[in-house]
Design a protein around this motif. Structure first.
Motif, PDB file in Angstrom:
ATOM      1  N   GLY A 260       0.813  -1.214   0.000  1.00 38.92           N
ATOM      2  CA  GLY A 260       0.000   0.000   0.000  1.00 38.92           C
ATOM      3  C   GLY A 260       0.844   1.260   0.000  1.00 38.92           C
ATOM      4  N   LEU A 261       1.956   1.204   0.695  1.00 39.98           N
ATOM      5  CA  LEU A 261       2.833   2.362   0.814  1.00 39.98           C
ATOM      6  C   LEU A 261       3.447   2.747  -0.523  1.00 39.98           C
ATOM      7  CD1 LEU A 261       3.747   4.069   3.285  1.00 39.98           C
ATOM      8  CD2 LEU A 261       5.815   2.668   3.350  1.00 39.98           C
ATOM      9  N   TYR A 262       3.861   1.746  -1.289  1.00 45.23           N
ATOM     10  CA  TYR A 262       4.591   2.010  -2.530  1.00 45.23           C
ATOM     11  C   TYR A 262       3.810   1.640  -3.790  1.00 45.23           C
ATOM     12  CZ  TYR A 262       8.547   2.481   0.640  1.00 45.23           C
ATOM     13  OH  TYR A 262       9.388   2.872   1.658  1.00 45.23           O
ATOM     14  N   LYS A 263       2.525   1.320  -3.644  1.00 44.05           N
ATOM     15  CA  LYS A 263       1.677   0.968  -4.784  1.00 44.05           C
ATOM     16  C   LYS A 263       2.249  -0.239  -5.522  1.00 44.05           C
ATOM     17  CE  LYS A 263      -1.192   3.230  -8.277  1.00 44.05           C
ATOM     18  NZ  LYS A 263      -1.370   4.424  -9.142  1.00 44.05           N
ATOM     19  N   LEU A 264       2.359  -1.352  -4.785  1.00 45.43           N
ATOM     20  CA  LEU A 264       2.917  -2.595  -5.311  1.00 45.43           C
ATOM     21  C   LEU A 264       1.906  -3.725  -5.162  1.00 45.43           C
ATOM     22  CD1 LEU A 264       6.403  -2.339  -3.526  1.00 45.43           C
ATOM     23  CD2 LEU A 264       5.881  -1.650  -5.872  1.00 45.43           C
ATOM     24  N   LEU A 265       2.141  -4.803  -5.900  1.00 46.45           N
ATOM     25  CA  LEU A 265       1.364  -6.028  -5.741  1.00 46.45           C
ATOM     26  C   LEU A 265       2.167  -7.019  -4.912  1.00 46.45           C
ATOM     27  CD1 LEU A 265       0.108  -6.554  -9.413  1.00 46.45           C
ATOM     28  CD2 LEU A 265      -1.272  -5.779  -7.463  1.00 46.45           C
ATOM     29  N   VAL A 266       1.482  -7.762  -4.054  1.00 46.10           N
ATOM     30  CA  VAL A 266       2.138  -8.817  -3.285  1.00 46.10           C
ATOM     31  C   VAL A 266       2.240 -10.055  -4.171  1.00 46.10           C
ATOM     32  CG1 VAL A 266       2.019 -10.317  -1.262  1.00 46.10           C
ATOM     33  CG2 VAL A 266       1.264  -7.925  -1.096  1.00 46.10           C
ATOM     34  N   ALA A 267       3.466 -10.446  -4.485  1.00 47.15           N
ATOM     35  CA  ALA A 267       3.699 -11.615  -5.333  1.00 47.15           C
ATOM     36  C   ALA A 267       3.829 -12.856  -4.467  1.00 47.15           C
ATOM     37  CB  ALA A 267       4.959 -11.420  -6.177  1.00 47.15           C
ATOM     38  N   GLY A 268       2.988 -13.853  -4.725  1.00 46.99           N
ATOM     39  CA  GLY A 268       3.031 -15.098  -3.976  1.00 46.99           C
ATOM     40  C   GLY A 268       4.203 -15.964  -4.382  1.00 46.99           C
ATOM     41  N   THR A 269       4.628 -16.830  -3.481  1.00 49.64           N
ATOM     42  CA  THR A 269       5.798 -17.677  -3.731  1.00 49.64           C
ATOM     43  C   THR A 269       5.466 -19.168  -3.692  1.00 49.64           C
ATOM     44  OG1 THR A 269       6.437 -17.674  -1.391  1.00 49.64           O
ATOM     45  CG2 THR A 269       7.323 -15.904  -2.766  1.00 49.64           C
ATOM     46  N   GLY A 270       4.182 -19.515  -3.671  1.00 54.16           N
ATOM     47  CA  GLY A 270       3.805 -20.918  -3.600  1.00 54.16           C
ATOM     48  C   GLY A 270       3.948 -21.636  -4.929  1.00 54.16           C
ATOM     49  N   ASN A 271       4.372 -22.893  -4.892  1.00 53.63           N
ATOM     50  CA  ASN A 271       4.453 -23.708  -6.103  1.00 53.63           C
ATOM     51  C   ASN A 271       3.225 -24.615  -6.183  1.00 53.63           C
ATOM     52  OD1 ASN A 271       5.143 -26.380  -4.766  1.00 53.63           O
ATOM     53  ND2 ASN A 271       6.874 -25.136  -4.073  1.00 53.63           N
TER      54      ASN A 271
ATOM     55  N   THR B 197      -0.209 -21.259   4.782  1.00 56.36           N
ATOM     56  CA  THR B 197      -1.148 -20.726   5.768  1.00 56.36           C
ATOM     57  C   THR B 197      -2.227 -19.912   5.090  1.00 56.36           C
ATOM     58  OG1 THR B 197       0.571 -20.627   7.475  1.00 56.36           O
ATOM     59  CG2 THR B 197      -1.373 -19.237   7.797  1.00 56.36           C
ATOM     60  N   LYS B 198      -3.485 -20.280   5.340  1.00 51.11           N
ATOM     61  CA  LYS B 198      -4.596 -19.483   4.809  1.00 51.11           C
ATOM     62  C   LYS B 198      -4.518 -18.068   5.375  1.00 51.11           C
ATOM     63  CE  LYS B 198      -8.838 -21.302   4.486  1.00 51.11           C
ATOM     64  NZ  LYS B 198     -10.217 -21.727   4.867  1.00 51.11           N
ATOM     65  N   TYR B 199      -4.589 -17.077   4.484  1.00 50.98           N
ATOM     66  CA  TYR B 199      -4.462 -15.665   4.856  1.00 50.98           C
ATOM     67  C   TYR B 199      -3.100 -15.338   5.464  1.00 50.98           C
ATOM     68  CZ  TYR B 199      -9.441 -16.227   4.186  1.00 50.98           C
ATOM     69  OH  TYR B 199     -10.665 -16.562   3.670  1.00 50.98           O
ATOM     70  N   GLY B 200      -2.126 -16.198   5.184  1.00 46.24           N
ATOM     71  CA  GLY B 200      -0.733 -15.936   5.559  1.00 46.24           C
ATOM     72  C   GLY B 200       0.051 -15.847   4.265  1.00 46.24           C
ATOM     73  N   ASP B 201       0.912 -16.840   3.998  1.00 51.05           N
ATOM     74  CA  ASP B 201       1.605 -16.851   2.716  1.00 51.05           C
ATOM     75  C   ASP B 201       0.649 -17.198   1.579  1.00 51.05           C
ATOM     76  OD1 ASP B 201       1.570 -19.273   4.166  1.00 51.05           O
ATOM     77  OD2 ASP B 201       3.110 -20.165   2.939  1.00 51.05           O
ATOM     78  N   GLY B 202      -0.591 -17.604   1.935  1.00 46.06           N
ATOM     79  CA  GLY B 202      -1.613 -17.806   0.906  1.00 46.06           C
ATOM     80  C   GLY B 202      -2.349 -16.528   0.560  1.00 46.06           C
ATOM     81  N   GLY B 203      -2.108 -15.449   1.295  1.00 46.58           N
ATOM     82  CA  GLY B 203      -2.753 -14.167   1.039  1.00 46.58           C
ATOM     83  C   GLY B 203      -1.906 -13.295   0.132  1.00 46.58           C
ATOM     84  N   VAL B 204      -2.156 -13.363  -1.165  1.00 46.47           N
ATOM     85  CA  VAL B 204      -1.328 -12.657  -2.152  1.00 46.47           C
ATOM     86  C   VAL B 204      -2.210 -12.049  -3.232  1.00 46.47           C
ATOM     87  CG1 VAL B 204       0.639 -14.193  -1.739  1.00 46.47           C
ATOM     88  CG2 VAL B 204      -0.986 -14.729  -3.569  1.00 46.47           C
ATOM     89  N   ASP B 205      -1.601 -11.218  -4.080  1.00 50.98           N
ATOM     90  CA  ASP B 205      -2.325 -10.618  -5.202  1.00 50.98           C
ATOM     91  C   ASP B 205      -2.230 -11.445  -6.476  1.00 50.98           C
ATOM     92  OD1 ASP B 205      -3.311  -8.243  -3.953  1.00 50.98           O
ATOM     93  OD2 ASP B 205      -1.278  -7.442  -3.988  1.00 50.98           O
ATOM     94  N   LEU B 206      -1.125 -12.121  -6.661  1.00 56.01           N
ATOM     95  CA  LEU B 206      -0.926 -12.953  -7.845  1.00 56.01           C
ATOM     96  C   LEU B 206       0.145 -13.994  -7.562  1.00 56.01           C
ATOM     97  CD1 LEU B 206       0.905 -10.744 -10.564  1.00 56.01           C
ATOM     98  CD2 LEU B 206       1.120 -10.487  -8.112  1.00 56.01           C
ATOM     99  N   SER B 207       0.078 -15.113  -8.296  1.00 55.20           N
ATOM    100  CA  SER B 207       0.953 -16.258  -8.005  1.00 55.20           C
ATOM    101  C   SER B 207       1.704 -16.681  -9.264  1.00 55.20           C
ATOM    102  CB  SER B 207       0.138 -17.437  -7.464  1.00 55.20           C
ATOM    103  OG  SER B 207      -0.463 -17.124  -6.233  1.00 55.20           O
ATOM    104  N   PRO B 208       2.909 -16.175  -9.463  1.00 58.66           N
ATOM    105  CA  PRO B 208       3.628 -16.444 -10.718  1.00 58.66           C
ATOM    106  C   PRO B 208       4.165 -17.852 -10.897  1.00 58.66           C
ATOM    107  CG  PRO B 208       4.937 -15.061  -9.253  1.00 58.66           C
ATOM    108  CD  PRO B 208       3.586 -15.164  -8.647  1.00 58.66           C
ATOM    109  N   ILE B 209       4.397 -18.604  -9.805  1.00 65.92           N
ATOM    110  CA  ILE B 209       4.985 -19.942  -9.966  1.00 65.92           C
ATOM    111  C   ILE B 209       4.047 -21.047  -9.499  1.00 65.92           C
ATOM    112  CG2 ILE B 209       7.358 -19.063  -9.822  1.00 65.92           C
ATOM    113  CD1 ILE B 209       7.464 -20.249  -6.943  1.00 65.92           C
ATOM    114  N   ALA B 210       2.768 -20.739  -9.289  1.00 71.87           N
ATOM    115  CA  ALA B 210       1.834 -21.714  -8.734  1.00 71.87           C
ATOM    116  C   ALA B 210       1.419 -22.795  -9.727  1.00 71.87           C
ATOM    117  CB  ALA B 210       0.593 -21.011  -8.180  1.00 71.87           C
ATOM    118  N   ASP B 211       1.822 -22.674 -10.985  1.00 74.36           N
ATOM    119  CA  ASP B 211       1.549 -23.734 -11.956  1.00 74.36           C
ATOM    120  C   ASP B 211       2.801 -24.557 -12.238  1.00 74.36           C
ATOM    121  OD1 ASP B 211      -0.321 -25.090 -13.560  1.00 74.36           O
ATOM    122  OD2 ASP B 211       0.391 -24.086 -15.371  1.00 74.36           O
ATOM    123  N   LEU B 212       3.820 -24.382 -11.397  1.00 74.28           N
ATOM    124  CA  LEU B 212       5.076 -25.114 -11.561  1.00 74.28           C
ATOM    125  C   LEU B 212       5.311 -26.039 -10.373  1.00 74.28           C
ATOM    126  CD1 LEU B 212       7.435 -22.200 -12.717  1.00 74.28           C
ATOM    127  CD2 LEU B 212       6.411 -23.971 -14.163  1.00 74.28           C
TER     128      LEU B 212
END
Length: 262
Positions: free
Chosen positions: A129-140, A151-166
Motif C-alpha cells: 500500500g505504501l509504494y503501490k505494489l502487488l504482493v507476489a506469492g511464492t507458492g508452487n 497458511t490461509k491468509y498468511g503466505d496464501g494471502g497474495v495478489d498474484l501467483s507467478p509460480i503456482a503452476d510449476l
C-alpha cells in the motif's frame, strides 16, 4: 520444460498484470528459500519496482544468511530492486503474551506458526500500500494445489501467483537458469515458521519429488491399494494432506439463501 520460454512467459505475464492494475511493481517476502528467490528474480526481470522484504521472527540464522545473500546478489544484478527489513519478533512476542494457550503443545505451536505467516502477510500488504505494489506469492503447484502446505491468509494471502503452476522440481530448473545462489539451491526446503531449520520433508513426511509423484498418480485416478511399501505410504500422506487442506484450495463457501426465503 522449455525453461527460457517459461521464464519469459511469466515475466511478461507479471508485467502485463501489473501494468493493467496501474501499480509500480511488486513486493516479495524473501525467506532464503528457492521459491521466494525464483519469484523475486522473475519480478526483477520485469524492469518494474521490486521490494524484497525480510521479515524475521526468531528466525534460524541459516535462513537469514541465505535471504541476505540472495537480496544482495539481486540488487547487484537489477537496478530496479530495493530491500527492506522489518523485524516482526517484537510484534509476535507481544501477540504471544496476550493470547491464552489451551490444548496440547503441538496444537499451540501450529497456531503460533500460522500467526507468524499472517503477521508477514500484514507487513507485505503494508508496504504494498505504501509504494503501490502487488504482493507476489511464492507458492508452487504441489504446495498450493496438492498438499495445501501454506497458511490461509498468511503466505496464501497474495495478489498474484507467478509460480503456482510449476512443480517444485520445475522451480529448481528456473532457479538454475536464473542464477539463484547455490546456498539456496542446495538447502533443504523449509517454511521457517517454527524458529528453527526443520525441513518441509520433516513436517510432511515425504519429499517434494515424492509428493509430485503422488499428485500425478492421484490425477490419474490411482488408489492407495495400487501401491505397496514406501509408495503406498507417500500416497497416503499426500491424500491426507490434500483432503485436510481442501478448505484452503477451494473458494470460500457462501451460504446462498433460497430465493423463496428472501
Amino acid at each position: 520444460m522449455q525453461t527460457e520460454k517459461v521464464v519469459n512467459y511469466i515475466v511478461n505475464w507479471l508485467k502485463d498484470y501489473a501494468t493493467n492494475a496501474g501499480v509500480n511493481g511488486f513486493v516479495v517476502g524473501v525467506s532464503g528459500g528457492v521459491d521466494s528467490a525464483v519469484t523475486s528474480t522473475l519480478c526483477a526481470k520485469t524492469g518494474m519496482d521490486v521490494l524484497c522484504l525480510e521479515m524475521p521472527i526468531r528466525q534460524a540464522e541459516s535462513h537469514v544468511t541465505r535471504a541476505q545473500e540472495h537480496i544482495k546478489q539481486l540488487m547487484a544484478r537489477f537496478d530496479n530492486v530495493s530491500d527492506a527489513r522489518t523485524d516482526l519478533t517484537p510484534v509476535f512476542e507481544a501477540f504471544e503474551a496476550e493470547v491464552f494457550f489451551d490444548g496440547d503443545q503441538a496444537t499451540v505451536d501450529m497456531a503460533l506458526a500460522n500467526t507468524r505467516a499472517r503477521l508477514r502477510m500484514t507487513a507485505l500488504y503494508y508496504y504494498a500500500g505504501l509504494y503501490k505494489l502487488l504482493v507476489a506469492g511464492t507458492g508452487n503447484k504441489v504446495e498450493d494445489f496438492g498438499v495445501g502446505f501454506y497458511t490461509k491468509y498468511g503466505d496464501g494471502g497474495v495478489d498474484l501467483s507467478p509460480i503456482a503452476d510449476l512443480m517444485k522440481s520445475e522451480v529448481y530448473e528456473l532457479g538454475t537458469f536464473l542464477k539463484v545462489p547455490e546456498s539456496i539451491m542446495e538447502a533443504a526446503p523449509s517454511d521457517g515458521l517454527f524458529g528453527d531449520a526443520r525441513s518441509d520433508e520433516e513436517q510432511i513426511g515425504a519429499s517434494y519429488p515424492e509428493l509430485e509423484w503422488a499428485m500425478d498418480m492421484d490425477e490419474k485416478g490411482k488408489l492407495e491399494t495400487d501401491f505397496m511399501g514406501r509408495e503406498q505410504l507417500v500416497f497416503k500422506i499426500y491424500k491426507r494432506f490434500n483432503k485436510n487442506n481442501k478448505h484452503k484450495m477451494l473458494p470460500i463457501p457462501i451460504c446462498e439463501i433460497p430465493k423463496h426465503l428472501i
